[in-house]
Design a protein around this motif. Sequence first.
Motif, PDB file in Angstrom:
ATOM      1  N   SER A   8       0.762  -1.119   0.031  1.00 23.61           N
ATOM      2  CA  SER A   8      -0.174   0.050   0.039  1.00 23.61           C
ATOM      3  C   SER A   8       0.883   1.226  -0.006  1.00 23.61           C
ATOM      4  O   SER A   8       0.459   2.372  -0.473  1.00 23.61           O
ATOM      5  CB  SER A   8      -0.901  -0.007   1.182  1.00 23.61           C
ATOM      6  OG  SER A   8      -0.266  -0.023   2.681  1.00 23.61           O
ATOM      7  N   THR A   9       2.201   1.116   0.619  1.00 21.82           N
ATOM      8  CA  THR A   9       2.971   2.389   0.352  1.00 21.82           C
ATOM      9  C   THR A   9       3.562   2.799  -1.012  1.00 21.82           C
ATOM     10  O   THR A   9       3.723   3.909  -1.372  1.00 21.82           O
ATOM     11  CB  THR A   9       4.181   2.030   1.237  1.00 21.82           C
ATOM     12  OG1 THR A   9       5.105   1.070   0.831  1.00 21.82           O
ATOM     13  CG2 THR A   9       3.883   2.030   2.662  1.00 21.82           C
ATOM     14  N   LEU A  10       3.485   1.618  -1.829  1.00 19.00           N
ATOM     15  CA  LEU A  10       3.783   1.716  -3.144  1.00 19.00           C
ATOM     16  C   LEU A  10       2.711   2.372  -3.982  1.00 19.00           C
ATOM     17  O   LEU A  10       3.058   3.150  -4.933  1.00 19.00           O
ATOM     18  CB  LEU A  10       4.069   0.337  -3.819  1.00 19.00           C
ATOM     19  CG  LEU A  10       3.994   0.166  -5.283  1.00 19.00           C
ATOM     20  CD1 LEU A  10       5.072   0.609  -5.950  1.00 19.00           C
ATOM     21  CD2 LEU A  10       3.922  -1.408  -5.520  1.00 19.00           C
ATOM     22  N   ALA A  11       1.528   2.131  -3.706  1.00 21.38           N
ATOM     23  CA  ALA A  11       0.324   2.618  -4.558  1.00 21.38           C
ATOM     24  C   ALA A  11       0.172   4.245  -4.235  1.00 21.38           C
ATOM     25  O   ALA A  11      -0.815   4.418  -3.349  1.00 21.38           O
ATOM     26  CB  ALA A  11      -0.800   1.785  -4.207  1.00 21.38           C
ATOM     27  N   THR A  12       1.050   4.996  -4.674  1.00 23.07           N
ATOM     28  CA  THR A  12       0.794   6.452  -4.647  1.00 23.07           C
ATOM     29  C   THR A  12       1.002   7.067  -5.850  1.00 23.07           C
ATOM     30  O   THR A  12       0.995   8.358  -5.564  1.00 23.07           O
ATOM     31  CB  THR A  12       1.882   6.817  -3.489  1.00 23.07           C
ATOM     32  OG1 THR A  12       3.180   6.562  -4.143  1.00 23.07           O
ATOM     33  CG2 THR A  12       1.653   6.318  -2.131  1.00 23.07           C
ATOM     34  N   SER A  13       1.158   6.522  -6.956  1.00 23.23           N
ATOM     35  CA  SER A  13       1.429   7.473  -8.080  1.00 23.23           C
ATOM     36  C   SER A  13       0.896   6.867  -9.365  1.00 23.23           C
ATOM     37  O   SER A  13       0.756   5.530  -9.278  1.00 23.23           O
ATOM     38  CB  SER A  13       2.832   7.421  -8.012  1.00 23.23           C
ATOM     39  OG  SER A  13       3.220   8.254  -9.272  1.00 23.23           O
ATOM     40  N   THR A  14       0.635   7.673 -10.275  1.00 21.37           N
ATOM     41  CA  THR A  14       0.160   7.407 -11.500  1.00 21.37           C
ATOM     42  C   THR A  14       1.105   7.878 -12.703  1.00 21.37           C
ATOM     43  O   THR A  14       0.887   7.537 -13.764  1.00 21.37           O
ATOM     44  CB  THR A  14      -1.482   7.870 -11.874  1.00 21.37           C
ATOM     45  OG1 THR A  14      -1.402   9.354 -11.817  1.00 21.37           O
ATOM     46  CG2 THR A  14      -2.343   7.267 -10.919  1.00 21.37           C
ATOM     47  N   ASN A  15       2.185   8.554 -12.116  1.00 24.34           N
ATOM     48  CA  ASN A  15       3.197   8.687 -13.012  1.00 24.34           C
ATOM     49  C   ASN A  15       4.055   7.819 -13.402  1.00 24.34           C
ATOM     50  O   ASN A  15       4.705   6.834 -12.679  1.00 24.34           O
ATOM     51  CB  ASN A  15       4.199   9.866 -12.253  1.00 24.34           C
ATOM     52  CG  ASN A  15       5.410  10.333 -13.140  1.00 24.34           C
ATOM     53  OD1 ASN A  15       6.025   9.494 -13.346  1.00 24.34           O
ATOM     54  ND2 ASN A  15       5.439  11.765 -13.300  1.00 24.34           N
ATOM     55  N   THR A  16       4.359   7.612 -14.707  1.00 25.38           N
ATOM     56  CA  THR A  16       4.974   6.205 -15.210  1.00 25.38           C
ATOM     57  C   THR A  16       6.343   6.088 -14.731  1.00 25.38           C
ATOM     58  O   THR A  16       6.698   5.055 -14.273  1.00 25.38           O
ATOM     59  CB  THR A  16       4.928   6.411 -16.738  1.00 25.38           C
ATOM     60  OG1 THR A  16       3.639   6.331 -17.080  1.00 25.38           O
ATOM     61  CG2 THR A  16       5.686   5.128 -17.380  1.00 25.38           C
ATOM     62  N   SER A  17       7.295   7.098 -14.738  1.00 25.32           N
ATOM     63  CA  SER A  17       8.806   6.767 -14.044  1.00 25.32           C
ATOM     64  C   SER A  17       8.565   6.489 -12.658  1.00 25.32           C
ATOM     65  O   SER A  17       9.461   5.930 -12.117  1.00 25.32           O
ATOM     66  CB  SER A  17       9.424   8.040 -14.444  1.00 25.32           C
ATOM     67  OG  SER A  17       9.045   9.171 -13.826  1.00 25.32           O
ATOM     68  N   GLN A  18       7.765   7.046 -11.958  1.00 22.75           N
ATOM     69  CA  GLN A  18       7.634   6.761 -10.657  1.00 22.75           C
ATOM     70  C   GLN A  18       7.035   5.379 -10.218  1.00 22.75           C
ATOM     71  O   GLN A  18       7.602   4.637  -9.568  1.00 22.75           O
ATOM     72  CB  GLN A  18       6.756   7.933  -9.788  1.00 22.75           C
ATOM     73  CG  GLN A  18       7.464   9.215  -9.585  1.00 22.75           C
ATOM     74  CD  GLN A  18       6.222  10.177  -8.822  1.00 22.75           C
ATOM     75  OE1 GLN A  18       5.278   9.719  -8.585  1.00 22.75           O
ATOM     76  NE2 GLN A  18       6.687  11.374  -8.761  1.00 22.75           N
ATOM     77  N   ILE A  19       6.074   4.859 -11.093  1.00 21.58           N
ATOM     78  CA  ILE A  19       5.541   3.664 -10.989  1.00 21.58           C
ATOM     79  C   ILE A  19       6.834   2.592 -11.164  1.00 21.58           C
ATOM     80  O   ILE A  19       6.880   1.735 -10.385  1.00 21.58           O
ATOM     81  CB  ILE A  19       4.200   3.498 -11.925  1.00 21.58           C
ATOM     82  CG1 ILE A  19       3.007   4.165 -11.731  1.00 21.58           C
ATOM     83  CG2 ILE A  19       4.149   1.966 -12.187  1.00 21.58           C
ATOM     84  CD1 ILE A  19       2.226   4.509 -12.771  1.00 21.58           C
ATOM     85  N   ILE A  20       7.347   2.723 -11.947  1.00 20.45           N
ATOM     86  CA  ILE A  20       8.704   1.895 -12.401  1.00 20.45           C
ATOM     87  C   ILE A  20       9.442   1.678 -11.125  1.00 20.45           C
ATOM     88  O   ILE A  20      10.015   0.613 -10.732  1.00 20.45           O
ATOM     89  CB  ILE A  20       9.266   2.198 -13.757  1.00 20.45           C
ATOM     90  CG1 ILE A  20       8.364   1.884 -14.977  1.00 20.45           C
ATOM     91  CG2 ILE A  20      10.455   1.325 -13.918  1.00 20.45           C
ATOM     92  CD1 ILE A  20       8.787   2.497 -16.458  1.00 20.45           C
ATOM     93  N   SER A  21       9.993   2.898 -11.016  1.00 19.21           N
ATOM     94  CA  SER A  21      10.984   2.900  -9.756  1.00 19.21           C
ATOM     95  C   SER A  21      10.311   2.426  -8.436  1.00 19.21           C
ATOM     96  O   SER A  21      11.052   1.610  -7.801  1.00 19.21           O
ATOM     97  CB  SER A  21      11.537   4.454  -9.569  1.00 19.21           C
ATOM     98  OG  SER A  21      10.719   5.426  -9.247  1.00 19.21           O
ATOM     99  N   LYS A  22       9.276   2.932  -7.906  1.00 18.09           N
ATOM    100  CA  LYS A  22       8.553   2.168  -6.824  1.00 18.09           C
ATOM    101  C   LYS A  22       8.138   0.942  -6.971  1.00 18.09           C
ATOM    102  O   LYS A  22       8.447   0.105  -5.955  1.00 18.09           O
ATOM    103  CB  LYS A  22       7.405   3.164  -6.884  1.00 18.09           C
ATOM    104  CG  LYS A  22       7.634   4.467  -6.048  1.00 18.09           C
ATOM    105  CD  LYS A  22       6.295   5.323  -5.892  1.00 18.09           C
ATOM    106  CE  LYS A  22       6.412   6.699  -5.207  1.00 18.09           C
ATOM    107  NZ  LYS A  22       5.270   7.240  -4.893  1.00 18.09           N
ATOM    108  N   THR A  23       7.943   0.474  -7.980  1.00 12.87           N
ATOM    109  CA  THR A  23       7.545  -1.183  -8.373  1.00 12.87           C
ATOM    110  C   THR A  23       8.741  -1.802  -8.080  1.00 12.87           C
ATOM    111  O   THR A  23       8.719  -3.018  -7.186  1.00 12.87           O
ATOM    112  CB  THR A  23       6.822  -1.210  -9.528  1.00 12.87           C
ATOM    113  OG1 THR A  23       5.489  -0.476  -9.773  1.00 12.87           O
ATOM    114  CG2 THR A  23       6.583  -2.943  -9.855  1.00 12.87           C
ATOM    115  N   LEU A  24       9.936  -1.469  -8.617  1.00  9.55           N
ATOM    116  CA  LEU A  24      11.029  -2.303  -8.393  1.00  9.55           C
ATOM    117  C   LEU A  24      11.729  -1.985  -7.035  1.00  9.55           C
ATOM    118  O   LEU A  24      12.085  -3.030  -6.484  1.00  9.55           O
ATOM    119  CB  LEU A  24      12.336  -1.652  -9.499  1.00  9.55           C
ATOM    120  CG  LEU A  24      11.849  -2.027 -10.991  1.00  9.55           C
ATOM    121  CD1 LEU A  24      13.082  -1.330 -11.873  1.00  9.55           C
ATOM    122  CD2 LEU A  24      11.995  -3.739 -11.166  1.00  9.55           C
TER     123      LEU A  24
END
Length: 148
Positions: free
Chosen positions: A76-92
């Motif tokens: 749930s701490t990961l799920a904070t962005s809809t920005n593509t570059s942030q999504i990639i870095s946060k997911t990894l």
Amino acid sequence: MSLINRSIAGLAGSLALTGVHQIFKKYVTGAPNLDQVGEKAVQTSLEKVDVNISDEEQVYAAAMGGNILSNALLFSTLATSTNTSQIISKTLGTGLLGAAGTIGLADQLLGNNKATNTDKKKWMTAGYYLLGAVVSISVYNLLERKSK
């Protein structure tokens, strides 16, 4: 950014990780058995407060509940962005952090660590957590789009 959407997304990622882990543990030779980590954590915690539970099913249920909850909080701490570059870095980052924490905890808690003691098991653990992270961010973005 809705707290409810983040919570739902975190739970979805946690359930995906747990489901894949349970399937692989049952059907893939040499798969990690991460349940051992949670069970040992439950047993150690109970011993510290002088509670002894000899029923393995109760320990397993408590461990599963704790694993699902803690992973849901992580995702749930990961799920904070809809920005593509942030999504990639946060997911990894979140996926690899979760895997590293689990592998490190296994080494700490299990004297003879058979849960993650091979490279194959470590890579599979990382894969489980990356899958959970991908599911979390995907569910979060879907819910955010629907709520707009």
